[in-house]
Design a protein around this motif. Sequence first.
Motif, PDB file in Angstrom:
ATOM      1  N   LYS A   7      41.288  38.408  59.190  1.00 57.70           N
ATOM      2  CA  LYS A   7      40.365  39.433  58.714  1.00 57.70           C
ATOM      3  C   LYS A   7      39.597  39.957  59.918  1.00 57.70           C
ATOM      4  O   LYS A   7      39.137  39.173  60.748  1.00 57.70           O
ATOM      5  N   GLU A  15      32.327  43.010  53.463  1.00 59.41           N
ATOM      6  CA  GLU A  15      32.443  42.295  52.177  1.00 59.41           C
ATOM      7  C   GLU A  15      31.102  41.752  51.698  1.00 59.41           C
ATOM      8  O   GLU A  15      30.889  41.551  50.507  1.00 59.41           O
ATOM      9  N   ARG A 334      35.270  33.846  47.541  1.00 62.68           N
ATOM     10  CA  ARG A 334      35.214  35.301  47.700  1.00 62.68           C
ATOM     11  C   ARG A 334      36.497  35.830  48.339  1.00 62.68           C
ATOM     12  O   ARG A 334      36.901  36.958  48.103  1.00 62.68           O
ATOM     13  N   ASP A 335      37.168  34.979  49.116  1.00 67.44           N
ATOM     14  CA  ASP A 335      38.447  35.358  49.729  1.00 67.44           C
ATOM     15  C   ASP A 335      39.631  35.098  48.808  1.00 67.44           C
ATOM     16  O   ASP A 335      40.771  35.379  49.172  1.00 67.44           O
ATOM     17  N   GLY A 336      39.363  34.520  47.616  1.00 68.08           N
ATOM     18  CA  GLY A 336      40.421  34.290  46.645  1.00 68.08           C
ATOM     19  C   GLY A 336      41.138  32.958  46.787  1.00 68.08           C
ATOM     20  O   GLY A 336      42.040  32.647  46.006  1.00 68.08           O
ATOM     21  N   LYS A 340      37.393  32.227  41.114  1.00 71.23           N
ATOM     22  CA  LYS A 340      36.295  33.189  41.206  1.00 71.23           C
ATOM     23  C   LYS A 340      34.941  32.614  40.798  1.00 71.23           C
ATOM     24  O   LYS A 340      33.899  33.110  41.229  1.00 71.23           O
ATOM     25  N   HIS A 457      46.647  33.589  45.375  1.00 74.21           N
ATOM     26  CA  HIS A 457      45.465  34.305  44.887  1.00 74.21           C
ATOM     27  C   HIS A 457      44.642  34.928  46.012  1.00 74.21           C
ATOM     28  O   HIS A 457      43.618  35.572  45.739  1.00 74.21           O
ATOM     29  N   SER A 458      45.045  34.732  47.230  1.00 69.62           N
ATOM     30  CA  SER A 458      44.305  35.272  48.367  1.00 69.62           C
ATOM     31  C   SER A 458      44.152  36.781  48.248  1.00 69.62           C
ATOM     32  O   SER A 458      45.101  37.501  47.939  1.00 69.62           O
ATOM     33  N   LYS A 459      42.942  37.283  48.503  1.00 66.33           N
ATOM     34  CA  LYS A 459      42.709  38.725  48.440  1.00 66.33           C
ATOM     35  C   LYS A 459      43.475  39.479  49.523  1.00 66.33           C
ATOM     36  O   LYS A 459      43.695  40.676  49.419  1.00 66.33           O
ATOM     37  N   ASN A 462      46.466  41.320  48.317  1.00 67.67           N
ATOM     38  CA  ASN A 462      46.289  42.569  47.584  1.00 67.67           C
ATOM     39  C   ASN A 462      45.808  43.712  48.460  1.00 67.67           C
ATOM     40  O   ASN A 462      45.741  44.851  48.019  1.00 67.67           O
ATOM     41  N   SER A 463      45.432  43.383  49.665  1.00 61.67           N
ATOM     42  CA  SER A 463      44.948  44.429  50.564  1.00 61.67           C
ATOM     43  C   SER A 463      45.332  44.098  51.996  1.00 61.67           C
ATOM     44  O   SER A 463      45.131  42.990  52.457  1.00 61.67           O
TER      45      SER A 463
END
Length: 471
Positions: A7, A15, A334-336, A340, A457-459, A462-463
């Motif tokens: 990141k 974030e 928060r990073d997945g 949650k 599930h890591s964010k 998705n991005s």
Amino acid sequence: MNLFRKKSIEALIRETGQKDVTLKKELGAFDLSLLGIGAIIGTGIFVLTGVAAAEHAGPALILSFVLSGLACVFAALCYAEFASTVPVSGSAYTYSYATFGELIAWVLGWDLILEYGLASSAVASGWSGYFQGLLAGFGIHFPKALTSAYDPANGTFIDLPAILIAFVIALLLTQGVKKSARFNSIMVMIKLAVVILFIVVGAWYVKPANWTPFMPFGFSGVATGAATVFFAYIGFDAVSTAAEEVKNPQRNMPIGIIASLLVCTVLYIIVSAILTGIVPYTHLDVKNPVAFALNYIHQDWAAGFISLGAIAGITTVLLVMMYGQTRLFYAISRDGLLPKVFSKVDKKKQTPIVNTWITFFLVSIFAGLVPLGKLAELTNIGTLFAFMTVSVGILYLRKNKEAPKTGFRVPFVPLVPILAFIFCGYLALQLPALTWYSFVIWLVIGLFVYFGYGRKHSKMNNSEEGVRKIS
């Protein structure tokens, strides 16, 4: 290779402003310094000093604290630059996300869960012992079954006082960081007053003859003593978990981290010198060496204050450790990489309340039911591993052209980070083989959790924003 996706620092900072996950910025440099002192002065100075002197270092315990202190000072400088550059919750976990990538960050996060979790449980158990001793002085006793961890042969099943103090601390943490910091400040003032009382009273009874032989177990004893008393220093890194709740973090984070460590190192060295000067080191293998020393010179009135200060001191350590654990869970969630629920923030109090109660539940299981034995050593190895990683991370951070050039900067790079790595690595090698085996097993369990849940599930899945791969 996407296991090592990173990141960007810009993305990490952005974030922190997202809706529903924002923490309230209320802490200044003074709050942070007291938070650090609250985390550092406690079990180490009131409990471990005696055992380390009697079994490992003798009067050279002073050198053990110097050795541990040096390792921590070098590491603290590295933490201070990261905290100034990346003012985001999560401590070494977040720093690793920006420098080494997701997998290494997860390993560090899992490692810190071990550090804060076991330290909280161990400290709660220690608090229970001191509190029961204080009540016993008034003729008040808990039923034996409720006085210690599960040990049917000894007639104990659960450590109720340890669970009760963990509950009180969790309740305090749910009220918001400012109230927690205010409570910590009061407790820190009490224990600093008690430590100064010991120095003022004890200095008149020092016999230089007790410092001979100065190094009865040789330098290897000093090194083992340093690895043992290192537990006394863990906690200053917990200050870095408060980054998102700090006003002007670029200035205040370095001040809080370095000031708290320097104050505590000076006090540790003075107290260990007076302690071994009052009582021959061979007599110090007791659970309450500071109070024991005052009883030894027949200053019983002062010994009573020491016990009160020990309870205040251990309370603040527990507060900061549980606080650090909740903010670590918050950052990883928060990073997945964790569910949650751990990053859900109460809109009114702007604090992760559900997360805090989960932390209380986990700490209570270990503190109330499990005999911890030598788990302080397991906590130590987790801390040293984090310090070593952060030290190497500074070298990577300096090569990162996107990193801000403002804020605190570690002097004499690469010398200071390399010295931090060497000192911490040396101390880690002094720990028993069983501790290393247990640590490796814990990390392997963490890898199963990551590949079973976190990776999917890591964010970052998705991005692609902020993602860079190691070539």
